[in-house]
Design a protein around this motif. Structure first.
Motif, PDB file in Angstrom:
ATOM      1  N   ILE A 145       1.278   9.370  -4.854  1.00  0.00           N
ATOM      2  CA  ILE A 145       0.433   8.192  -4.652  1.00  0.00           C
ATOM      3  C   ILE A 145      -0.993   8.431  -5.147  1.00  0.00           C
ATOM      4  O   ILE A 145      -1.570   7.579  -5.825  1.00  0.00           O
ATOM      5  CB  ILE A 145       0.487   7.775  -3.158  1.00  0.00           C
ATOM      6  CG1 ILE A 145       1.867   7.169  -2.869  1.00  0.00           C
ATOM      7  CG2 ILE A 145      -0.655   6.816  -2.792  1.00  0.00           C
ATOM      8  CD1 ILE A 145       2.171   6.910  -1.407  1.00  0.00           C
ATOM      9  N   GLN A 146      -1.535   9.606  -4.862  1.00  0.00           N
ATOM     10  CA  GLN A 146      -2.908   9.873  -5.327  1.00  0.00           C
ATOM     11  C   GLN A 146      -2.941  10.679  -6.625  1.00  0.00           C
ATOM     12  O   GLN A 146      -3.824  10.467  -7.453  1.00  0.00           O
ATOM     13  CB  GLN A 146      -3.717  10.597  -4.245  1.00  0.00           C
ATOM     14  CG  GLN A 146      -5.166  10.771  -4.630  1.00  0.00           C
ATOM     15  CD  GLN A 146      -6.165  10.928  -3.499  1.00  0.00           C
ATOM     16  OE1 GLN A 146      -7.301  11.270  -3.744  1.00  0.00           O
ATOM     17  NE2 GLN A 146      -5.798  10.657  -2.271  1.00  0.00           N
ATOM     18  N   ASP A 155       5.299  12.727  -3.085  1.00  0.00           N
ATOM     19  CA  ASP A 155       4.308  11.673  -2.870  1.00  0.00           C
ATOM     20  C   ASP A 155       3.269  11.788  -3.987  1.00  0.00           C
ATOM     21  O   ASP A 155       2.372  12.629  -3.943  1.00  0.00           O
ATOM     22  CB  ASP A 155       3.664  11.850  -1.487  1.00  0.00           C
ATOM     23  CG  ASP A 155       2.588  10.814  -1.202  1.00  0.00           C
ATOM     24  OD1 ASP A 155       2.119  10.174  -2.160  1.00  0.00           O
ATOM     25  OD2 ASP A 155       2.192  10.663  -0.031  1.00  0.00           O
ATOM     26  N   LYS A 189      -1.567   3.310  -5.538  1.00  0.00           N
ATOM     27  CA  LYS A 189      -2.933   3.442  -6.061  1.00  0.00           C
ATOM     28  C   LYS A 189      -3.058   2.980  -7.526  1.00  0.00           C
ATOM     29  O   LYS A 189      -3.166   1.815  -7.788  1.00  0.00           O
ATOM     30  CB  LYS A 189      -3.434   4.873  -5.864  1.00  0.00           C
ATOM     31  CG  LYS A 189      -3.652   5.209  -4.362  1.00  0.00           C
ATOM     32  CD  LYS A 189      -4.506   6.409  -4.186  1.00  0.00           C
ATOM     33  CE  LYS A 189      -4.571   6.903  -2.757  1.00  0.00           C
ATOM     34  NZ  LYS A 189      -5.702   6.454  -1.993  1.00  0.00           N
ATOM     35  N   THR A 206       0.829  -1.209   0.000  1.00  0.00           N
ATOM     36  CA  THR A 206       0.000   0.000   0.000  1.00  0.00           C
ATOM     37  C   THR A 206       0.859   1.253   0.000  1.00  0.00           C
ATOM     38  O   THR A 206       2.071   1.197   0.253  1.00  0.00           O
ATOM     39  CB  THR A 206      -0.964   0.035   1.211  1.00  0.00           C
ATOM     40  OG1 THR A 206      -0.194   0.296   2.385  1.00  0.00           O
ATOM     41  CG2 THR A 206      -1.707  -1.266   1.374  1.00  0.00           C
ATOM     42  N   GLY A 207       0.223   2.371  -0.248  1.00  0.00           N
ATOM     43  CA  GLY A 207       0.944   3.626  -0.379  1.00  0.00           C
ATOM     44  C   GLY A 207       1.810   3.934   0.827  1.00  0.00           C
ATOM     45  O   GLY A 207       2.953   4.379   0.698  1.00  0.00           O
ATOM     46  N   THR A 208       1.263   3.691   1.995  1.00  0.00           N
ATOM     47  CA  THR A 208       2.000   4.050   3.207  1.00  0.00           C
ATOM     48  C   THR A 208       3.320   3.295   3.315  1.00  0.00           C
ATOM     49  O   THR A 208       4.284   3.796   3.884  1.00  0.00           O
ATOM     50  CB  THR A 208       1.091   3.855   4.452  1.00  0.00           C
ATOM     51  OG1 THR A 208       1.658   4.575   5.536  1.00  0.00           O
ATOM     52  CG2 THR A 208       0.913   2.402   4.824  1.00  0.00           C
ATOM     53  N   GLU A 257       2.972  16.560  -1.430  1.00  0.00           N
ATOM     54  CA  GLU A 257       2.089  16.258  -2.561  1.00  0.00           C
ATOM     55  C   GLU A 257       2.046  17.544  -3.383  1.00  0.00           C
ATOM     56  O   GLU A 257       1.853  18.620  -2.813  1.00  0.00           O
ATOM     57  CB  GLU A 257       0.674  15.949  -2.086  1.00  0.00           C
ATOM     58  CG  GLU A 257       0.562  14.820  -1.087  1.00  0.00           C
ATOM     59  CD  GLU A 257      -0.592  15.060  -0.105  1.00  0.00           C
ATOM     60  OE1 GLU A 257      -1.728  14.706  -0.418  1.00  0.00           O
ATOM     61  OE2 GLU A 257      -0.339  15.620   0.978  1.00  0.00           O
ATOM     62  N   PHE A 274      -1.390  14.627   3.583  1.00  0.00           N
ATOM     63  CA  PHE A 274      -1.796  13.259   3.950  1.00  0.00           C
ATOM     64  C   PHE A 274      -0.852  12.272   3.283  1.00  0.00           C
ATOM     65  O   PHE A 274      -0.663  12.289   2.071  1.00  0.00           O
ATOM     66  CB  PHE A 274      -3.245  12.945   3.539  1.00  0.00           C
ATOM     67  CG  PHE A 274      -3.637  11.559   3.978  1.00  0.00           C
ATOM     68  CD1 PHE A 274      -3.869  11.284   5.319  1.00  0.00           C
ATOM     69  CD2 PHE A 274      -3.712  10.500   3.072  1.00  0.00           C
ATOM     70  CE1 PHE A 274      -4.175   9.996   5.753  1.00  0.00           C
ATOM     71  CE2 PHE A 274      -4.026   9.205   3.501  1.00  0.00           C
ATOM     72  CZ  PHE A 274      -4.259   8.959   4.845  1.00  0.00           C
ATOM     73  N   HIS A 275      -0.261  11.401   4.124  1.00  0.00           N
ATOM     74  CA  HIS A 275       0.690  10.428   3.570  1.00  0.00           C
ATOM     75  C   HIS A 275       0.398   8.996   4.007  1.00  0.00           C
ATOM     76  O   HIS A 275       1.190   8.100   3.712  1.00  0.00           O
ATOM     77  CB  HIS A 275       2.120  10.812   3.952  1.00  0.00           C
ATOM     78  CG  HIS A 275       2.542  12.144   3.395  1.00  0.00           C
ATOM     79  ND1 HIS A 275       2.775  12.348   2.057  1.00  0.00           N
ATOM     80  CD2 HIS A 275       2.727  13.352   3.998  1.00  0.00           C
ATOM     81  CE1 HIS A 275       3.115  13.626   1.851  1.00  0.00           C
ATOM     82  NE2 HIS A 275       3.083  14.252   3.001  1.00  0.00           N
TER      83      HIS A 275
HETATM   84  C1  PLP Z   1      -0.980  11.285  -1.082  1.00  0.00           C
HETATM   85  C2  PLP Z   1      -1.169   9.981  -0.373  1.00  0.00           C
HETATM   86  N1  PLP Z   1      -0.118   9.379   0.186  1.00  0.00           N
HETATM   87  C3  PLP Z   1      -0.230   8.206   0.816  1.00  0.00           C
HETATM   88  C4  PLP Z   1      -1.453   7.573   0.915  1.00  0.00           C
HETATM   89  C5  PLP Z   1      -1.556   6.263   1.637  1.00  0.00           C
HETATM   90  O1  PLP Z   1      -1.840   5.238   0.753  1.00  0.00           O
HETATM   91  P1  PLP Z   1      -2.475   3.873   1.317  1.00  0.00           P
HETATM   92  O2  PLP Z   1      -3.842   4.224   1.820  1.00  0.00           O
HETATM   93  O3  PLP Z   1      -2.507   2.964   0.143  1.00  0.00           O
HETATM   94  O4  PLP Z   1      -1.573   3.388   2.388  1.00  0.00           O
HETATM   95  C6  PLP Z   1      -2.590   8.172   0.352  1.00  0.00           C
HETATM   96  C7  PLP Z   1      -3.920   7.544   0.462  1.00  0.00           C
HETATM   97  O5  PLP Z   1      -4.948   8.124   0.231  1.00  0.00           O
HETATM   98  C8  PLP Z   1      -2.458   9.412  -0.308  1.00  0.00           C
HETATM   99  O6  PLP Z   1      -3.482  10.027  -0.858  1.00  0.00           O
END
Ligand code: PLP
Length: 415
Positions: free
Chosen positions: A232-233, A230, A259, A104-106, A197, A132-133
């Protein structure tokens, strides 16, 4: 659902039982169809069950291809790495090594921050207001938007700075950051890294300007501070280009993808790192579910969407449609404070979280999924699949406009 923990969240926002999905349409067990402007919080940029990705996955399984082999070498991993370099990195002049982290992203956030600390031998990480991370310990500590949640997981070695236009356009937050970091006696030591972000999604669709991003890159580069983007989103095409930072012409030291990188809604996370930063010892950052081969199969196939520029052109056309429609709505509705975004991530900020909640809930009743974000959940986040048809994009925007223009104060205030 019975026996499921209270911690569940999205089932409360979208209270039905979903059964099937195709493209931008998701259907519940009663056969009711919903237009999906949520896209699995950004995990479904190419829509549900994208036919080309599904076919790739079915053939992969049909051949009894190896599904799980940790990070042992596999044909599908080799294909992904090769295509990622040829289709994504090389044409953009980028030279990154690829680290597969937990799914997962985290996991990608944790890995990147750990590596930044190892490489620089420094501890502090700069994060931004409304960031948000993720929800694991380090990621949560870096997430300004999770103040409440952080109380059970106190932030360690994290310094928060105001994001881009936190104080409005008049205050130069980069000057503030520079001065605090560089002035002896400010109380701050040199950080290992800055994580950001380029558009804060959960934080309320806050868009950093190109100038701000460039100045941040220049400052971090000149002072040996690693820049972690980041994505991720907002990566994988969400903002119009494959990477969200391309618009600023900057090159981060580390980039996080998750994601939509698998393309199919299955888990996969990557850290892209400049080759000189690859100072990991073998096995120093491990995990059973790295390199999920089902995800690598669809991820490889999804890279084909980036070969000929057609997807970028579609996103750009959609962005223009969304912008025009939302700006019309802003001009007409007394309940909307602002609209902002780019590519196919847009926010509609209402005067209160209560009104945004009413709009999201009513649209759900009318067969549409839209999530909220921002510090008071006052922003509706429009996150349709990049591949949405013109008709369904227009239909979603019509539904939203119709509902907002018919809002009645009394009804809203009783929600
Ligand atoms: C910018 C960002 N980083 C990290 C994450 C964390 O990802 P995950 O929920 O897959 O752990 C998210 C999740 O929404 C996110 O939007």
């Amino acid at each position: 659902m019975k026996n499921e923990s209270n911690v569940n969240s999205y089932a409360r926002v979208f209270p039905t039982v979903f059964e099937s999905a195709s493209g931008e349409i998701i259907t519940d067990q009663n056969g009711k169809k919903y237009l999906d402007f949520f896209s699995g919080a950004g995990a479904l940029n190419y829509g549900h069950n994208n036919p080309e990705l599904k076919q790739a996955l079915l053939s992969f399984l049909e051949k009894d291809s190896v599904v799980h082999c940790l990070d042992m070498d596999s044909v599908v991993k080799g294909t992904f790495l090769e295509k990622f370099e040829d289709i994504i990195l090389k044409p953009r002049g980028l030279n990154y090594k690829v680290q597969f982290t937990g799914p997962t992203g985290t996991n990608a956030v944790e890995a990147a921050v750990k590596l930044a600390r190892i490489v620089t031998k420094r501890k502090k990480i700069v994060a931004f207001t409304h960031s948000f991370h993720g929800m694991s310990a380090t990621s949560l500590a870096l997430s300004g938007s999770c103040e409440e949640n952080q109380k059970v997981n106190p932030a360690q070695d994290v310094i928060f700075f105001p994001y881009a236009d936190f104080f409005g356009e008049e205050v130069n937050t980069i000057e503030y950051l520079k001065k605090m970091i560089l002035t002896p006696g400010s109380g701050l030591e040199l950080p290992a890294a800055v994580i950001l972000e380029t558009i804060q999604a959960e934080g309320g669709i806050n868009v950093a300007s190109i100038k701000w991003l460039q100045e941040l890159r220049q400052f971090t580069q000149e002072n040996g501070i690693l820049l972690i983007v980041d994505d991720i989103q907002v990566g994988c095409g969400r903002t119009g280009n494959f990477f969200s930072f391309e618009r600023a012409g900057i090159i981060p030291d580390l980039v996080l993808l998750s994601k939509s990188i698998s393309g199919f809604g299955t888990p996969l996370s990557l850290v892209l790192l400049k080759p000189e930063l690859d100072q990991w010892k073998p096995g120093e950052h491990n995990g059973t579910f790295r390199c999920n081969n089902l995800s690598l199969c669809t991820a490889s196939k999804a890279l084909d969407f980036w070969k000929d520029g057609a997807l970028e052109r579609k996103i750009s056309a959609n962005a223009q449609t969304i912008k025009v429609r939302l700006e019309e709505l802003l001009a007409k509705s007394e309940y909307i404070v602002a609209v902002r975004g780019m590519g196919m991530i847009w926010g509609v900020e209402f005067i209160s979280g209560q009104i945004a909640k009413e709009v999201s809930a009513s649209l759900f009743e009318q067969g549409m999924l839209i999530e909220r974000c921002g510090n008071d959940d006052q922003v509706l986040k429009l996150l349709a699949p990049l591949t949405i048809s013109d008709e369904n994009l227009a239909e979603g925007l019509n539904k939203l406009a119709e509902h907002v223009l018919n809002l009645e104060v009394a009804a809203v205030m009783t929600v």
